[in-house]
Design a protein around this motif. Structure first.
Motif, PDB file in Angstrom:
ATOM      1  N   TRP A  63      -6.411  -8.541  -3.494  1.00 46.86           N
ATOM      2  CA  TRP A  63      -4.801  -8.585  -2.700  1.00 46.86           C
ATOM      3  C   TRP A  63      -4.517  -9.998  -2.366  1.00 46.86           C
ATOM      4  O   TRP A  63      -5.312 -10.884  -1.927  1.00 46.86           O
ATOM      5  CB  TRP A  63      -5.089  -7.888  -1.472  1.00 46.86           C
ATOM      6  CG  TRP A  63      -3.345  -7.349  -0.861  1.00 46.86           C
ATOM      7  CD1 TRP A  63      -2.875  -8.105  -0.124  1.00 46.86           C
ATOM      8  CD2 TRP A  63      -2.650  -6.398  -1.456  1.00 46.86           C
ATOM      9  NE1 TRP A  63      -1.589  -7.677   0.120  1.00 46.86           N
ATOM     10  CE2 TRP A  63      -1.345  -6.683  -0.485  1.00 46.86           C
ATOM     11  CE3 TRP A  63      -2.875  -5.436  -2.136  1.00 46.86           C
ATOM     12  CZ2 TRP A  63      -0.436  -5.546  -0.733  1.00 46.86           C
ATOM     13  CZ3 TRP A  63      -1.970  -4.346  -2.210  1.00 46.86           C
ATOM     14  CH2 TRP A  63      -0.726  -4.362  -1.539  1.00 46.86           C
ATOM     15  N   ALA A  65      -3.301 -12.568  -0.697  1.00 44.71           N
ATOM     16  CA  ALA A  65      -2.890 -12.995   0.644  1.00 44.71           C
ATOM     17  C   ALA A  65      -3.961 -13.332   1.544  1.00 44.71           C
ATOM     18  O   ALA A  65      -5.035 -13.054   1.468  1.00 44.71           O
ATOM     19  CB  ALA A  65      -2.139 -11.959   1.166  1.00 44.71           C
ATOM     20  N   THR A  73      -5.860  -4.367   7.133  1.00 43.17           N
ATOM     21  CA  THR A  73      -5.933  -5.157   6.039  1.00 43.17           C
ATOM     22  C   THR A  73      -5.944  -4.563   4.913  1.00 43.17           C
ATOM     23  O   THR A  73      -6.594  -3.391   4.910  1.00 43.17           O
ATOM     24  CB  THR A  73      -6.942  -6.325   6.317  1.00 43.17           C
ATOM     25  OG1 THR A  73      -8.264  -5.573   6.231  1.00 43.17           O
ATOM     26  CG2 THR A  73      -6.829  -7.161   7.438  1.00 43.17           C
ATOM     27  N   ARG A  74      -5.298  -5.136   4.088  1.00 42.77           N
ATOM     28  CA  ARG A  74      -5.352  -4.675   2.546  1.00 42.77           C
ATOM     29  C   ARG A  74      -5.949  -5.702   1.549  1.00 42.77           C
ATOM     30  O   ARG A  74      -5.060  -6.634   1.373  1.00 42.77           O
ATOM     31  CB  ARG A  74      -3.991  -4.002   2.037  1.00 42.77           C
ATOM     32  CG  ARG A  74      -3.542  -2.920   2.539  1.00 42.77           C
ATOM     33  CD  ARG A  74      -2.240  -2.587   2.126  1.00 42.77           C
ATOM     34  NE  ARG A  74      -1.678  -1.172   2.801  1.00 42.77           N
ATOM     35  CZ  ARG A  74      -0.784  -0.699   2.320  1.00 42.77           C
ATOM     36  NH1 ARG A  74       0.173  -1.234   1.320  1.00 42.77           N
ATOM     37  NH2 ARG A  74      -0.045   0.382   2.843  1.00 42.77           N
ATOM     38  N   ILE A  77      -4.718  -9.457   2.399  1.00 44.61           N
ATOM     39  CA  ILE A  77      -3.333  -9.540   3.077  1.00 44.61           C
ATOM     40  C   ILE A  77      -3.315  -8.578   4.359  1.00 44.61           C
ATOM     41  O   ILE A  77      -3.708  -7.530   4.265  1.00 44.61           O
ATOM     42  CB  ILE A  77      -2.086  -9.023   2.127  1.00 44.61           C
ATOM     43  CG1 ILE A  77      -1.682  -9.868   0.993  1.00 44.61           C
ATOM     44  CG2 ILE A  77      -0.839  -8.774   2.971  1.00 44.61           C
ATOM     45  CD1 ILE A  77      -0.866  -9.664   0.179  1.00 44.61           C
ATOM     46  N   ALA A  79      -1.928  -6.211   7.049  1.00 42.91           N
ATOM     47  CA  ALA A  79      -0.812  -5.360   6.801  1.00 42.91           C
ATOM     48  C   ALA A  79      -0.907  -4.506   7.823  1.00 42.91           C
ATOM     49  O   ALA A  79      -1.967  -4.005   8.206  1.00 42.91           O
ATOM     50  CB  ALA A  79      -0.797  -4.475   5.449  1.00 42.91           C
ATOM     51  N   LEU A 318       4.177  -3.369  -3.320  1.00 39.95           N
ATOM     52  CA  LEU A 318       4.076  -3.173  -2.069  1.00 39.95           C
ATOM     53  C   LEU A 318       4.328  -1.975  -1.354  1.00 39.95           C
ATOM     54  O   LEU A 318       4.279  -1.934  -0.039  1.00 39.95           O
ATOM     55  CB  LEU A 318       4.700  -4.662  -1.267  1.00 39.95           C
ATOM     56  CG  LEU A 318       4.278  -5.870  -1.781  1.00 39.95           C
ATOM     57  CD1 LEU A 318       4.999  -6.846  -0.983  1.00 39.95           C
ATOM     58  CD2 LEU A 318       2.631  -6.061  -1.644  1.00 39.95           C
ATOM     59  N   PHE A 366       2.984  -8.466   5.337  1.00 40.36           N
ATOM     60  CA  PHE A 366       2.162  -9.310   4.766  1.00 40.36           C
ATOM     61  C   PHE A 366       2.216 -10.663   5.166  1.00 40.36           C
ATOM     62  O   PHE A 366       3.126 -11.261   5.287  1.00 40.36           O
ATOM     63  CB  PHE A 366       2.050  -8.941   3.311  1.00 40.36           C
ATOM     64  CG  PHE A 366       2.056  -7.314   2.963  1.00 40.36           C
ATOM     65  CD1 PHE A 366       0.997  -6.597   2.586  1.00 40.36           C
ATOM     66  CD2 PHE A 366       3.609  -6.738   2.696  1.00 40.36           C
ATOM     67  CE1 PHE A 366       1.070  -5.186   2.192  1.00 40.36           C
ATOM     68  CE2 PHE A 366       3.756  -5.470   2.334  1.00 40.36           C
ATOM     69  CZ  PHE A 366       2.416  -4.697   2.195  1.00 40.36           C
TER      70      PHE A 366
END
Length: 440
Positions: A63, A65, A73-74, A77, A79, A318, A366
């Motif tokens: 991901w 980010a 979290t993802r 990123i 989130a 997203l 994000f």
């Protein structure tokens, strides 16, 4: 004179007809001609399909980010997201997945020609049988002889004339958007709004809202326009007051839903004229970009994509569609290939409108760790670049510096692929630059 067959609705756009109509009041179709089934597949209502209980979507392996100190979290990123599930009626999305055309890769032109060569235009004008109307009267684009009445139809042949919304472009310093009718629809039922605002600390926030009207409902073009304006106005009012962008996005979706619901309170005479039509309805997707935060919100199947400028990290979608196929996959009832091969795949399960059983705004935030561009679009585009890597390949390399050019290129990509649906896309560079505030 040849009399048209008695039809209950227009064979081109399915608009209700009155006895004795020679031309469709919505699209100008000549009712004395042999009915031709339209090639486009607008959003339609499908009743009675159960909505499966949603499960969290699969996480991407990587991901693009940086992690946040707190929150879900993802990958890399940070989130946070709210997605509730309830049973709602199902609407069919505009295009099947199988309309993708193979395209040869070519160098990007400096200025992408829009509108692209368009089969909607008449190949050759018929010889003028009568003198052209005098003065400033507009000439019909179809027969080239009749003058255009104030209602937008030719007084000679009855053909509907191009509307202002057939092709729209807007550009601010930090964001741009383009919307096009496409090559099959008789009108553009998409709408968008873009704007910039200053946060309480003086830093910039950039807003893009994109809405897709539900074609089987009454006045879908009005629904999308009302929703985009209401959501944009709500965000521009909330962000300078210090409301967190994710909460501001949620409130903006609620405001958009209220604006669409208000359209259903039409006069009794209008309801009697269209007794079997659904209430005005549309989908909505939006994005807010600040100096370090990206917030998205949606209801329906329009999407947001993240594309890194340097292309060293992966592009990512997203949003998760409110659709039958997405819910079958999330519930573990089908794999993705099986779900999207089903004819019900693009039936949507969430929309804005008075006949939506319950509003379910989805929001997520994000913190990308590198510059990129945010692509906000209707399915008129992503049907021709569905996977994140396909969308990234369609986005020009200089998209962060030329967002309007990039939006034009992406609309052209959809038109070149077939243009079966209305096409709308907004391009927002990330992070937001400190530029003048405004709206369009």
């Amino acid at each position: 004179m040849h009399q048209p067959a008695a039809l209950s609705m227009c064979p081109s756009c399915e608009w209700p007809l009155d006895s004795g109509d020679l031309y469709c009041g919505a699209c100008g179709y000549n009712l004395s001609a042999a009915p031709v089934s339209p090639d486009d597949r607008p959003t339609l209502v499908i009743n009675g399909l159960p909505r499966a209980a949603a499960e969290p979507p699969a996480e991407p392996d990587a991901w693009p980010a940086a992690p946040e100190a707190a929150g879900d979290t993802r990958g890399d990123i940070a989130a946070s997201e709210t997605q509730d599930a309830d049973d709602v009626r199902v609407r069919e999305s505009a295009d099947a997945r199988d309309g993708h055309a193979e395209r040869d890769e070519a160098a990007e032109p400096d200025d992408y020609p829009l509108p692209a060569p368009d089969p909607r235009a008449t190949a050759a004008a018929a010889p003028a049988a009568d003198p052209a109307p005098a003065g400033d009267a507009k000439i019909c684009v179809a027969c080239r002889t009749g003058s255009v009445a104030p209602d937008g139809y030719c007084e000679n042949c009855g053909h509907a004339q191009p509307r202002e919304r057939d092709h729209m472009e807007r550009e601010l310093d930090a964001v741009a958007a383009v919307s096009d009718r496409g090559l099959r629809h008789h009108r553009n039922e998409d709408s968008f709004a873009i704007s910039t605002a200053a946060l309480p600390d003086g830093s910039p926030a950039v807003v893009a809202i994109v809405c897709d009207g539900v074609s089987s409902a009454t006045r879908p073009d009005e629904a999308s326009a009302a929703a985009s304006r209401a959501a944009d106005a709500s965000l521009r009012a909330a962000l300078p007051r210090g409301i967190h962008p994710q909460q501001a996005m949620h409130d903006a979706i609620v405001a958009a839903a209220d604006a669409v619901n208000a359209l259903a309170a039409e006069p009794a005479a209008a309801r009697e004229h269209h007794p079997h039509q659904n209430a005005p309805a549309c989908t909505l997707v939006g994005a807010v970009v600040t100096g370090g935060l990206l917030v998205v919100g949606w209801v329906g199947d329009s999407r947001v994509y993240w594309v890194p400028v340097d292309r060293t990290g992966p592009a990512v979608r997203l949003t998760e569609d409110d659709s039958w196929a997405a819910q079958m996959v999330a519930a573990g009832l089908m794999n993705e290939a099986e779900a999207y091969a089903d004819e019900r795949a693009h039936a949507i399960t969430g929309w804005l409108g008075a006949d939506a059983y319950e509003l379910e705004p989805h929001t997520a935030s994000f913190k990308p760790d590198r510059p990129g561009v945010v692509v906000v679009c209707t399915d008129g585009l992503w049907n021709y670049a569905e996977a994140a890597e396909e969308m990234a390949a369609a986005v020009p390399a200089d998209a962060a510096e030329r967002p309007l050019h990039s939006a034009q290129v992406l609309v052209g990509h959809a038109l070149d692929g077939g243009g079966h649906d209305n096409v709308t896309v907004a391009v927002l560079p990330f992070p937001a630059a400190s530029r003048g505030a405004g709206s369009a």
